[in-house]
Design a protein around this motif. Structure first.
Motif, PDB file in Angstrom:
ATOM      1  N   CYS A 281       0.816  -1.220   0.000  1.00 32.20           N
ATOM      2  CA  CYS A 281       0.000   0.000   0.000  1.00 32.20           C
ATOM      3  C   CYS A 281       0.845   1.264   0.000  1.00 32.20           C
ATOM      4  CB  CYS A 281      -0.931   0.010   1.215  1.00 32.20           C
ATOM      5  SG  CYS A 281      -2.144  -1.327   1.243  1.00 32.20           S
ATOM      6  N   LEU A 282       2.120   1.164   0.298  1.00 34.51           N
ATOM      7  CA  LEU A 282       3.016   2.316   0.319  1.00 34.51           C
ATOM      8  C   LEU A 282       3.634   2.449  -1.062  1.00 34.51           C
ATOM      9  CD1 LEU A 282       4.721   1.508   3.738  1.00 34.51           C
ATOM     10  CD2 LEU A 282       2.679   2.894   3.317  1.00 34.51           C
ATOM     11  N   THR A 283       3.155   3.387  -1.844  1.00 29.68           N
ATOM     12  CA  THR A 283       3.542   3.500  -3.253  1.00 29.68           C
ATOM     13  C   THR A 283       4.694   4.455  -3.484  1.00 29.68           C
ATOM     14  OG1 THR A 283       1.815   5.185  -3.548  1.00 29.68           O
ATOM     15  CG2 THR A 283       1.222   2.901  -4.030  1.00 29.68           C
ATOM     16  N   ALA A 284       5.106   5.218  -2.510  1.00 26.07           N
ATOM     17  CA  ALA A 284       6.266   6.109  -2.622  1.00 26.07           C
ATOM     18  C   ALA A 284       6.949   6.172  -1.266  1.00 26.07           C
ATOM     19  CB  ALA A 284       5.851   7.512  -3.071  1.00 26.07           C
ATOM     20  N   ARG A 285       8.277   6.070  -1.279  1.00 29.95           N
ATOM     21  CA  ARG A 285       9.079   5.990  -0.048  1.00 29.95           C
ATOM     22  C   ARG A 285       8.588   4.828   0.808  1.00 29.95           C
ATOM     23  NH1 ARG A 285      10.193   9.773  -3.070  1.00 29.95           N
ATOM     24  NH2 ARG A 285      11.311  11.674  -2.444  1.00 29.95           N
ATOM     25  N   ALA A 286       8.343   3.678   0.151  1.00 29.44           N
ATOM     26  CA  ALA A 286       7.709   2.556   0.843  1.00 29.44           C
ATOM     27  C   ALA A 286       8.595   2.003   1.951  1.00 29.44           C
ATOM     28  CB  ALA A 286       7.358   1.458  -0.166  1.00 29.44           C
ATOM     29  N   ASP A 287       9.868   1.791   1.668  1.00 27.83           N
ATOM     30  CA  ASP A 287      10.747   1.179   2.670  1.00 27.83           C
ATOM     31  C   ASP A 287      10.940   2.085   3.875  1.00 27.83           C
ATOM     32  OD1 ASP A 287      11.000  -0.990   0.980  1.00 27.83           O
ATOM     33  OD2 ASP A 287      12.834  -0.224   0.034  1.00 27.83           O
ATOM     34  N   ALA A 288      11.080   3.370   3.633  1.00 29.77           N
ATOM     35  CA  ALA A 288      11.268   4.302   4.749  1.00 29.77           C
ATOM     36  C   ALA A 288      10.017   4.382   5.615  1.00 29.77           C
ATOM     37  CB  ALA A 288      11.644   5.682   4.220  1.00 29.77           C
ATOM     38  N   LEU A 289       8.830   4.438   5.002  1.00 31.94           N
ATOM     39  CA  LEU A 289       7.599   4.480   5.778  1.00 31.94           C
ATOM     40  C   LEU A 289       7.375   3.178   6.536  1.00 31.94           C
ATOM     41  CD1 LEU A 289       5.177   6.229   3.254  1.00 31.94           C
ATOM     42  CD2 LEU A 289       6.195   7.220   5.307  1.00 31.94           C
TER      43      LEU A 289
ATOM     44  N   CYS B  71       7.032  13.377   1.289  1.00 32.02           N
ATOM     45  CA  CYS B  71       6.852  13.035  -0.118  1.00 32.02           C
ATOM     46  C   CYS B  71       6.329  11.625  -0.340  1.00 32.02           C
ATOM     47  CB  CYS B  71       8.168  13.201  -0.884  1.00 32.02           C
ATOM     48  SG  CYS B  71       8.887  14.853  -0.755  1.00 32.02           S
ATOM     49  N   GLY B  72       6.159  10.841   0.719  1.00 33.62           N
ATOM     50  CA  GLY B  72       5.657   9.487   0.550  1.00 33.62           C
ATOM     51  C   GLY B  72       4.180   9.467   0.197  1.00 33.62           C
ATOM     52  N   ARG B  73       3.709   8.296  -0.209  1.00 35.98           N
ATOM     53  CA  ARG B  73       2.303   8.134  -0.568  1.00 35.98           C
ATOM     54  C   ARG B  73       1.786   6.817   0.014  1.00 35.98           C
ATOM     55  NH1 ARG B  73       3.972   9.905  -5.681  1.00 35.98           N
ATOM     56  NH2 ARG B  73       3.883   7.763  -6.457  1.00 35.98           N
ATOM     57  N   VAL B  74       0.571   6.870   0.498  1.00 39.82           N
ATOM     58  CA  VAL B  74      -0.120   5.694   1.024  1.00 39.82           C
ATOM     59  C   VAL B  74      -1.386   5.503   0.209  1.00 39.82           C
ATOM     60  CG1 VAL B  74      -1.162   4.608   3.042  1.00 39.82           C
ATOM     61  CG2 VAL B  74       0.807   6.126   3.323  1.00 39.82           C
ATOM     62  N   GLU B  75      -1.531   4.342  -0.402  1.00 37.13           N
ATOM     63  CA  GLU B  75      -2.741   4.028  -1.154  1.00 37.13           C
ATOM     64  C   GLU B  75      -3.840   3.677  -0.146  1.00 37.13           C
ATOM     65  OE1 GLU B  75      -4.221   1.162  -4.834  1.00 37.13           O
ATOM     66  OE2 GLU B  75      -2.103   1.236  -4.246  1.00 37.13           O
ATOM     67  N   VAL B  76      -4.596   4.694   0.224  1.00 39.38           N
ATOM     68  CA  VAL B  76      -5.548   4.558   1.326  1.00 39.38           C
ATOM     69  C   VAL B  76      -6.651   3.570   0.979  1.00 39.38           C
ATOM     70  CG1 VAL B  76      -7.161   5.828   2.786  1.00 39.38           C
ATOM     71  CG2 VAL B  76      -4.996   6.870   2.126  1.00 39.38           C
ATOM     72  N   GLY B  77      -7.140   3.578  -0.252  1.00 44.08           N
ATOM     73  CA  GLY B  77      -8.210   2.665  -0.629  1.00 44.08           C
ATOM     74  C   GLY B  77      -7.804   1.206  -0.481  1.00 44.08           C
ATOM     75  N   ARG B  78      -6.606   0.881  -0.893  1.00 35.84           N
ATOM     76  CA  ARG B  78      -6.137  -0.507  -0.763  1.00 35.84           C
ATOM     77  C   ARG B  78      -5.949  -0.881   0.701  1.00 35.84           C
ATOM     78  NH1 ARG B  78      -0.616  -2.926  -3.623  1.00 35.84           N
ATOM     79  NH2 ARG B  78      -0.704  -5.016  -2.678  1.00 35.84           N
ATOM     80  N   LEU B  79      -5.445   0.033   1.510  1.00 36.88           N
ATOM     81  CA  LEU B  79      -5.261  -0.255   2.933  1.00 36.88           C
ATOM     82  C   LEU B  79      -6.602  -0.426   3.634  1.00 36.88           C
ATOM     83  CD1 LEU B  79      -3.363  -0.647   5.263  1.00 36.88           C
ATOM     84  CD2 LEU B  79      -3.212   1.834   5.524  1.00 36.88           C
TER      85      LEU B  79
ATOM     86  N   TRP C 293       0.846   9.970   8.685  1.00 31.94           N
ATOM     87  CA  TRP C 293       1.249   9.498  10.012  1.00 31.94           C
ATOM     88  C   TRP C 293       0.094   8.774  10.712  1.00 31.94           C
ATOM     89  CZ3 TRP C 293       5.232   8.267  12.805  1.00 31.94           C
ATOM     90  CH2 TRP C 293       5.153   8.240  14.191  1.00 31.94           C
ATOM     91  N   ALA C 294      -1.121   9.274  10.565  1.00 27.39           N
ATOM     92  CA  ALA C 294      -2.274   8.616  11.190  1.00 27.39           C
ATOM     93  C   ALA C 294      -2.489   7.219  10.614  1.00 27.39           C
ATOM     94  CB  ALA C 294      -3.524   9.475  11.008  1.00 27.39           C
ATOM     95  N   TRP C 295      -2.353   7.064   9.296  1.00 25.47           N
ATOM     96  CA  TRP C 295      -2.539   5.747   8.694  1.00 25.47           C
ATOM     97  C   TRP C 295      -1.410   4.795   9.081  1.00 25.47           C
ATOM     98  CZ3 TRP C 295      -6.630   3.487   7.121  1.00 25.47           C
ATOM     99  CH2 TRP C 295      -7.693   4.214   6.590  1.00 25.47           C
ATOM    100  N   LEU C 296      -0.196   5.303   9.249  1.00 23.64           N
ATOM    101  CA  LEU C 296       0.893   4.445   9.710  1.00 23.64           C
ATOM    102  C   LEU C 296       0.604   3.893  11.101  1.00 23.64           C
ATOM    103  CD1 LEU C 296       4.139   6.321   8.567  1.00 23.64           C
ATOM    104  CD2 LEU C 296       2.914   4.486   7.413  1.00 23.64           C
ATOM    105  N   LEU C 297       0.058   4.700  11.972  1.00 22.02           N
ATOM    106  CA  LEU C 297      -0.248   4.235  13.323  1.00 22.02           C
ATOM    107  C   LEU C 297      -1.450   3.293  13.333  1.00 22.02           C
ATOM    108  CD1 LEU C 297       0.453   7.246  15.679  1.00 22.02           C
ATOM    109  CD2 LEU C 297       1.970   5.482  14.796  1.00 22.02           C
ATOM    110  N   ILE C 298      -2.397   3.490  12.422  1.00 19.26           N
ATOM    111  CA  ILE C 298      -3.502   2.530  12.319  1.00 19.26           C
ATOM    112  C   ILE C 298      -2.969   1.163  11.903  1.00 19.26           C
ATOM    113  CG2 ILE C 298      -5.584   1.963  11.013  1.00 19.26           C
ATOM    114  CD1 ILE C 298      -6.038   4.054  13.137  1.00 19.26           C
ATOM    115  N   ALA C 299      -2.039   1.149  10.957  1.00 20.70           N
ATOM    116  CA  ALA C 299      -1.429  -0.116  10.550  1.00 20.70           C
ATOM    117  C   ALA C 299      -0.588  -0.716  11.675  1.00 20.70           C
ATOM    118  CB  ALA C 299      -0.563   0.094   9.304  1.00 20.70           C
ATOM    119  N   ALA C 300       0.090   0.126  12.452  1.00 15.18           N
ATOM    120  CA  ALA C 300       0.876  -0.382  13.572  1.00 15.18           C
ATOM    121  C   ALA C 300      -0.025  -1.001  14.641  1.00 15.18           C
ATOM    122  CB  ALA C 300       1.711   0.755  14.169  1.00 15.18           C
ATOM    123  N   TYR C 301      -1.122  -0.341  14.969  1.00 16.79           N
ATOM    124  CA  TYR C 301      -2.040  -0.900  15.964  1.00 16.79           C
ATOM    125  C   TYR C 301      -2.663  -2.202  15.466  1.00 16.79           C
ATOM    126  CZ  TYR C 301      -5.872  -1.149  19.319  1.00 16.79           C
ATOM    127  OH  TYR C 301      -6.742  -1.567  20.289  1.00 16.79           O
TER     128      TYR C 301
END
Length: 470
Positions: free
Chosen positions: A11-19, A58-66, A365-373
């Motif tokens: 779901c991380l389409t840009a800067r995937a490894d860093a995110l 500059c990263g991107r999260v494909e919110v629909g897929r997540l 950042w909010a979506w990253l924490l949702i995935a972490a939880y």
């Protein structure tokens, strides 16, 4: 667990490894998250702090897929097999961020003098599936930021529609299943939500004020041949006046371990008399009559000091039997599990810790924490209880999110890391000499424009006051 991590990395389409490594750093550091630069020092974060800030910018999260990935996981269900979704708004306070756009006056209880109840920030609407027992675990399914031009009721209705569509697509909601129970607090317009979501298999359950006035069904039309339009509303039912209450359709009483004696009564087919103001000002045609079941819950004592207060609930579906009546008010109590999740996200995972400039960075950042939880919820039965000497031992079914986070590093070694190793690089040239930086633009706190009927009403009050005072 490993499958969700791979899907999350996709779901991380840009800067995937860093995110992705930033999310692992949130889960693997000791203690609460206090700042973003401290996360770059974690062993699981193999990149520098510059790459971390660049990923958030500059990263991107494909919110629909997540969102689809979250809806396809195993979700907690009630005893009848139905889903219970709690929706609530939590603020991200940004009172001093004058350069951050799209801030709103968010409701927040102030402990200083009890007068100021709002704070500038970004409000986020979170939808999470509730469990059946006493637990601090929920299953987050969606998060949306409310903008200055958004209406909370419309955003909630769109959030529920999208969630129901994804649950159907994932096979979580089929024909013949119980309707999805949507549990809301007192800050929502449950009447309009009931009308907006009438075509969906959802059951709206929300708290209403104890001073509202409802109407009974209209009496039958007279057959004496007199002309006139039939009435649309019956007698008034003032929730604060017991003398105006009709006879309850359902009633149950029984003991409770925490609240003592509990008495629950359900009054069916009540509706409020709507007026053309607020969200109903632009409604085409005549205003609808939205009927529902109003439930009164009275307890002998509360868990905290204070006199017992009655609890009024709005149920868009009729109450079938006494067991269904008891299940509704107990389902509303499970809504407070979301408050524990908000506290864990903010105090431990650091939801509101970063001082990000733009709301788009805050959304990432909010979506990253949702995935972490979500990873913590999936790993709750995989970790061992790494407790402190002063902590009480917990069973595998009673593990808290904080205890699971302590042992997540061991789980991470076993399930692998889909992120690739960082490539060697060199520092950039920096800012060119002679370049001048202009001050960042300031953005005022967003405020909705008043509606035309509000402007006319204020002008009338002002003119009437000036005439009365001479």
């Amino acid at each position: 667990m490993a499958g969700f991590r791979r899907e999350f990395h996709g779901c991380l389409t840009a800067r995937a490894d860093a995110l992705f490594e930033l999310t692992d750093a949130v889960l693997c550091v000791d203690g609460p998250v206090v700042s973003l630069p401290e996360l770059s020092l974690a062993g699981v974060h193999r990149r520098g702090h510059g790459a971390m800030y660049d990923a958030l910018a500059c990263g991107r999260v494909e919110v629909g897929r997540l969102r689809r990935a979250l809806a396809g996981l195993v979700l907690p269900r009630a005893g009848n097999g139905g889903l219970r979704i709690a929706i609530d708004v939590t603020p991200w306070p940004r009172p001093d961020a004058e350069c951050s756009p799209q801030r709103l006056h968010c409701h927040r209880y102030c402990r200083c003098d009890g007068v100021r109840q709002t704070i500038p920030g970004w409000p986020y609407s979170v939808a999470a599936a509730l469990g059946s027992g006493r637990s601090s675990w929920v299953a987050p399914l969606d998060v949306r930021r409310i903008g200055p031009d958004d209406d909370v009721t419309d955003v909630t209705a769109a959030q529920v529609r999208g969630l129901v569509a994804r649950l159907r697509e994932a096979g979580q909601l089929r024909e013949g299943d119980p309707p999805v129970l949507i549990v809301l607090d007192s800050g929502y317009d449950v009447v309009r939500l009931t009308w907006l979501l009438a075509d969906l298999p959802v059951h709206v359950l929300g708290r209403i004020r104890s001073d509202r006035v409802m109407r009974t069904p209209p009496p039958p039309r007279r057959r004496d041949g007199r002309p006139g339009r039939p009435p649309r509303h019956g007698g008034k039912v003032r929730l604060a006046d017991p003398d105006t209450w009709p006879a309850p359709e359902r009633e149950s009483t029984g003991p409770h371990a925490r609240y003592g004696g509990v008495r629950v009564r359900a009054f069916g087919r009540l509706h409020p008399q709507l007026e053309r103001r607020g969200t109903w000002a632009d409604h085409p045609g005549p205003l609808p009559v939205v009927e529902a079941t109003v439930i009164l819950v009275q307890v002998e004592r509360l868990a905290h000091p204070g006199a017992p207060k009655p609890l009024w609930l709005w149920s868009s579906h009729p109450v079938g039997d006494t067991a269904g009546l008891d299940g509704l008010w107990r389902a509303y109590l499970r809504r407070f599990d979301v408050e524990h999740t908000f506290r864990f996200l903010k105090q431990t995972l650091g939801l509101t810790r970063p001082r990000l400039r733009t709301p788009e960075q805050a959304d990432r950042w909010a979506w990253l924490l949702i995935a972490a939880y979500t990873q913590l919820r999936l790993a709750r039965h995989l970790v061992h209880d790494l407790r402190r000497p002063w902590d009480k031992p917990l069973s595998p079914d009673g593990m808290t999110p904080g205890r699971v986070r302590r042992g997540f590093r061991r789980i991470r070694r076993a399930i692998g890391n889909p992120a690739s190793a960082p490539k060697p690089g060199r520092p950039g040239p920096g800012r060119p000499k002679g370049s001048l930086s202009t001050p960042a633009p300031r953005h005022p706190v967003g405020k909705k424009q008043p509606k035309p009927e509000t402007i006319r009403r204020n002008q009338y009050k002002k003119a009437h006051k000036a005439k009365a005072t001479g």
